[in-house]
Design a protein around this motif. Sequence first.
Motif, PDB file in Angstrom:
ATOM      1  N   SER A   1     -32.310 -55.692 -55.268  1.00 14.51           N
ATOM      2  CA  SER A   1     -33.077 -56.296 -56.354  1.00 14.51           C
ATOM      3  C   SER A   1     -33.066 -57.826 -56.292  1.00 14.51           C
ATOM      4  O   SER A   1     -33.895 -58.475 -56.925  1.00 14.51           O
ATOM      5  N   ALA A   2     -32.133 -58.387 -55.553  1.00 12.68           N
ATOM      6  CA  ALA A   2     -32.046 -59.844 -55.450  1.00 12.68           C
ATOM      7  C   ALA A   2     -31.568 -60.223 -54.062  1.00 12.68           C
ATOM      8  O   ALA A   2     -30.805 -59.482 -53.434  1.00 12.68           O
ATOM      9  N   ALA A   3     -32.040 -61.357 -53.588  1.00 13.23           N
ATOM     10  CA  ALA A   3     -31.555 -61.869 -52.309  1.00 13.23           C
ATOM     11  C   ALA A   3     -30.151 -62.432 -52.503  1.00 13.23           C
ATOM     12  O   ALA A   3     -29.880 -63.118 -53.493  1.00 13.23           O
ATOM     13  N   VAL A   4     -29.255 -62.121 -51.576  1.00 13.59           N
ATOM     14  CA  VAL A   4     -27.882 -62.627 -51.661  1.00 13.59           C
ATOM     15  C   VAL A   4     -27.879 -64.120 -51.372  1.00 13.59           C
ATOM     16  O   VAL A   4     -28.422 -64.566 -50.360  1.00 13.59           O
ATOM     17  N   GLU A   5     -27.282 -64.882 -52.283  1.00  9.35           N
ATOM     18  CA  GLU A   5     -27.209 -66.334 -52.119  1.00  9.35           C
ATOM     19  C   GLU A   5     -25.760 -66.790 -52.240  1.00  9.35           C
ATOM     20  O   GLU A   5     -25.089 -66.479 -53.216  1.00  9.35           O
ATOM     21  N   ALA A   6     -25.288 -67.517 -51.240  1.00  6.41           N
ATOM     22  CA  ALA A   6     -23.925 -68.055 -51.288  1.00  6.41           C
ATOM     23  C   ALA A   6     -23.884 -69.220 -52.269  1.00  6.41           C
ATOM     24  O   ALA A   6     -24.824 -70.020 -52.357  1.00  6.41           O
ATOM     25  N   ALA A   7     -22.798 -69.307 -53.026  1.00  3.93           N
ATOM     26  CA  ALA A   7     -22.591 -70.402 -53.982  1.00  3.93           C
ATOM     27  C   ALA A   7     -21.088 -70.531 -54.197  1.00  3.93           C
ATOM     28  O   ALA A   7     -20.544 -69.988 -55.155  1.00  3.93           O
ATOM     29  N   PRO A   8     -20.384 -71.196 -53.285  1.00  2.00           N
ATOM     30  CA  PRO A   8     -18.920 -71.230 -53.326  1.00  2.00           C
ATOM     31  C   PRO A   8     -18.349 -71.619 -54.685  1.00  2.00           C
ATOM     32  O   PRO A   8     -18.826 -72.558 -55.332  1.00  2.00           O
ATOM     33  N   ALA A   9     -17.354 -70.849 -55.130  1.00  2.00           N
ATOM     34  CA  ALA A   9     -16.678 -71.100 -56.404  1.00  2.00           C
ATOM     35  C   ALA A   9     -15.177 -70.919 -56.193  1.00  2.00           C
ATOM     36  O   ALA A   9     -14.724 -70.573 -55.094  1.00  2.00           O
TER      37      ALA A   9
END
Length: 320
Positions: free
Chosen positions: A155-163
């Motif tokens: 349902s959504a494109a995987v997007e990296a967002a380091p946390a």
Amino acid sequence: MAEVLVYVDHVDGAVRKPTLELLTLARRVGEPVALALGGGAADTAAALAEHGAVKVLTHDASEYADYLVVPKVDALQAAVEAASPAAVLVPSSAEGKEIAARLALRIGSGIITDAVDIEAGAEGPVATQSVFAASFTTKSRVSKGVPVITVKPNSAAVEAAPAAGAVEALSVSFSAQATGTKVTGRTPRESTGRPELTEAAIVVSGGRGVNGAENFAIIEALADSLGAAVGASRAAVDAGWYPHTNQVGQTGKSVSPQLYIASGISGAIQHRAGMQTSKTIVAINKDAEAPIFDLVDYGVVGDLFDVVPALTEEINTRKG
């Protein structure tokens, strides 16, 4: 910003793609807090942090492997009480929907299943669903309690967002019902080397036009050239040509890949209900009047026994 609790689907620490999609969606609503349970839970932290989890709650106990569903519901309830999240997101698998439903009942909240998108709203998360065999798109919001939402894979494109992904141990007390249904044995599924049908980015399906179990080899060859999963229509499954676990449709599995290729499938409503939210649909059928052509982005009128092998050969040539 409010926290959003994400239930982690993993295998011995390897996080499955639908969970990473949930983290992407969760960031639209708040700060993702992941809950990982069972063996290897702590090993999920790096992947979860890379994709936006500000915190990773973990708990390991034999109950998660030895008993069905309820221990996981107990843990998710404990996480809700600990985090007071703005929403709870769960992968829309058969197990995930049961966990979500039991949790919603326990905490007195509304539930939305099989969402295909989530966005922030003035009064809480708004979920998009494809309903009535994907004939309509609706937007819904939970009006009571903490929203519990299950989301379809792809349902959504995987997007990296380091946390930060700080790992914290969760305290869980199991209920009396946790040990009610015991797992007495397991039979490993024979691996085909192909992706899981409901999670695959590309699906190649065969139907009545394949005309026999032995002919599914050409469908498999096309799928393998694309790194795709193999699906089948109800007609093909009922005829015994392919396993029921690969059935796509209203009484089988719902898929929503980036690319869906239907070969020898007429396009009955039962089948369309399970695949018409696919991003791009291609059909190969020798009947120019087949209903499937009303749905597709690209249609090939031709004999699948000529078209599919030629397509497979061309793909392999370009890859080489």
